[in-house]
Design an enzyme around this catalytic site. Structure first.
Site, PDB file in Angstrom:
ATOM      1  N   ASP A 167       0.826  -1.226   0.000  1.00  0.00           N
ATOM      2  CA  ASP A 167       0.000   0.000   0.000  1.00  0.00           C
ATOM      3  C   ASP A 167       0.855   1.270   0.000  1.00  0.00           C
ATOM      4  OD1 ASP A 167      -2.090  -1.759   0.165  1.00  0.00           O
ATOM      5  OD2 ASP A 167      -2.989  -0.885   1.964  1.00  0.00           O
TER       6      ASP A 167
ATOM      7  N   CYS B 250      -3.912  -6.343  -3.268  1.00  0.00           N
ATOM      8  CA  CYS B 250      -2.875  -7.274  -2.821  1.00  0.00           C
ATOM      9  C   CYS B 250      -2.793  -8.640  -3.495  1.00  0.00           C
ATOM     10  CB  CYS B 250      -3.174  -7.585  -1.374  1.00  0.00           C
ATOM     11  SG  CYS B 250      -2.074  -6.840  -0.278  1.00  0.00           S
TER      12      CYS B 250
ATOM     13  N   HIS C 162      -0.350 -14.003   1.875  1.00  0.00           N
ATOM     14  CA  HIS C 162      -1.663 -13.584   1.357  1.00  0.00           C
ATOM     15  C   HIS C 162      -2.085 -14.315   0.079  1.00  0.00           C
ATOM     16  CE1 HIS C 162      -4.699  -9.999   1.339  1.00  0.00           C
ATOM     17  NE2 HIS C 162      -5.219 -11.146   1.750  1.00  0.00           N
TER      18      HIS C 162
END
Ligand SMILES: *[C@@H]1O[C@H](CO)[C@@H](O)[C@H](O)[C@H]1NC(C)=O
Ligand SMILES: *[C@@H]1O[C@H](CO)[C@@H](O)[C@H](O)[C@H]1NC(C)=O
Ligand SMILES: *[C@@H]1O[C@H](CO)[C@@H](O)[C@H](O)[C@H]1NC(C)=O
Length: 383
Positions: free
Chosen positions: A48, A85, A141
């Protein structure tokens, strides 16, 4: 037989070319024997991180270490990632758009039984096949609901980090929908309970430095260093925020401190590579995963939009390539490059093979990065 000798010829030609390419390094040190060695490959991913939050894009936040690495290398100024992401990370790992992997819709949420499909070959598996030691420090992730999806079953020799998209920086916990806070910090052997209070910007840097120090230099190193910085929640040790006390907006002020940690972290980490004598043999890529989140202090000026939008501010990334094995420096590259391109580009650098992969959407961009030739890419799929 024909094929074999052709391969041999190409290999000989390649080493001749890489010999020429390393003139820059040979002027800097006397280490002339390294030119045929496979380079160490380091991929640093910031989370981010806004387009306007790096010094060389005119930021109000100072990032001297990142600026220096970028100006010693090649700045990628027409570089695209995905707006969130999981899609970006899945493309990095597979070289394939997420319309092909079922990861199109959003990120993988903590309680979703989902992951990067097991029939996808990861970049890491290809690095391992090419003889690399492979490590991941930081965020994954890409799914964890079954053992097979965990990073150490996707090609990494070692893992230290967290499996979800976000968490707190000191306690390493995430708030689930049942209202409880769960620890998400582990290595391949199990949960790590001993790091409560250790800010992740420092913790992951120390772990990455441990990997470097323990590395046997006879093997090439592949390290994916996926920082938590500078994703929300807004948390940073006070001393990093202090230089920015003139910033009125509290979110922006804390965020500036978080960027300062990231910059110091990359500075410490690259120093460790130098101390270990690995830097001259290293290619380091720095990339963002998506645009900055303006609601938690990020800034993508002059681009419109932010994380999670398909405007430029959501998917025009920061990217640069640096490291002692890069044959050029001080270059600004304006060719179209996409996050899916790293798979064939870096496996190519590792002199690895793309056999056994599904059809790739990424293209090998090493020529444009190292020689400034036109990009092989003319279009890309944003969504
Ligand atoms: C934790 O998550 C629950 C459910 O999403 C929410 O109701 C609660 O406000 C959250 N607590 C904090 C401290 O964020
Ligand atoms: C960088 O190294 C210095 C000196 O060891 C240390 O004080 C600092 O906390 C480190 N910073 C990070 C982000 O790792
Ligand atoms: C791909 O090639 C490498 C090196 O030539 C070999 O070790 C590996 O087994 C091959 N993989 C597949 C899936 O064919």
């Amino acid at each position: 037989m024909m094929k074999l000798s052709l391969t041999l010829l190409v290999a000989v030609w390649l080493s001749a070319v890489s010999g020429n390419d390393n003139n820059k390094n040979n002027n800097n040190n006397n280490n002339n024997n390294n030119n045929n060695r496979k380079p160490n490959i380091i991929f640093v991913l910031a989370d981010d991180y806004g387009f306007n939050d790096i010094g060389y894009h005119g930021s109000q936040i100072a990032t001297p270490n990142l600026d220096k690495l970028a100006s010693d290398g090649v700045k990628l100024e027409n570089y695209y990632v995905q707006p969130i992401c999981t899609p970006t990370r899945s493309q990095l790992m597979t070289g394939r758009y997420q319309i092909r992997t079922g990861l199109q819709h959003d990120v993988i949420h903590a309680e979703q039984p989902n992951g990067l499909p097991l029939d996808e070959t990861t970049m890491v598996e290809k690095m391992k096949e090419a003889g690399y030691a492979t490590h991941l420090v930081g965020k994954w992730h890409l799914g964890y609901y079954r053992e097979e999806y965990l990073p150490w079953n996707r090609g990494f020799d070692s893992y230290f980090g967290y499996l979800n998209g976000m968490e707190t920086y000191y306690a390493h916990k995430q708030n689930f929908s049942d209202g409880n806070w769960y620890l998400d910090l582990r290595d391949q052997n199990g949960p790590v309970h001993s790091e409560e209070g250790h800010y992740s910007g420092h913790l992951f840097t120390e772990k990455a430095i441990d990997v470097v120090q323990a590395h046997d230099p006879r093997k090439p190193l592949f390290l994916y260093l996926a920082y938590q910085s500078v994703h929300g929640p807004l948390q940073v040790p006070e001393k990093y925020e202090r230089p920015y006390r003139h910033i009125q907006n509290q979110h922006r002020r804390i965020y500036a401190g978080m960027v300062a940690v990231l910059d110091e972290a990359v500075g410490n980490f690259t120093q460790a590579l130098k101390d270990k004598g690995l830097w001259e043999d290293t290619i380091l890529v720095f990339s963002t995963d998506n645009g900055g989140q303006v609601f938690t202090g990020g800034n993508n000026f002059p681009l419109r939009g932010w994380k999670h939008t398909l405007w430029e501010g959501g998917c025009h990334g920061i990217g640069f390539v640096s490291g002692g094995r890069l044959p050029v420096s001080g270059v600004v590259n304006r060719e179209l490059i996409h996050v899916s391109d790293w798979f064939p580009t870096l496996v190519g650098l590792a002199q690895g093979s793309l056999n056994g992969t599904k059809p790739l959407d990424g293209v090998d961009q090493w020529d444009t990065i190292s020689r400034g030739t036109p990009s092989k890419r003319t279009v890309l799929l944003h969504n």
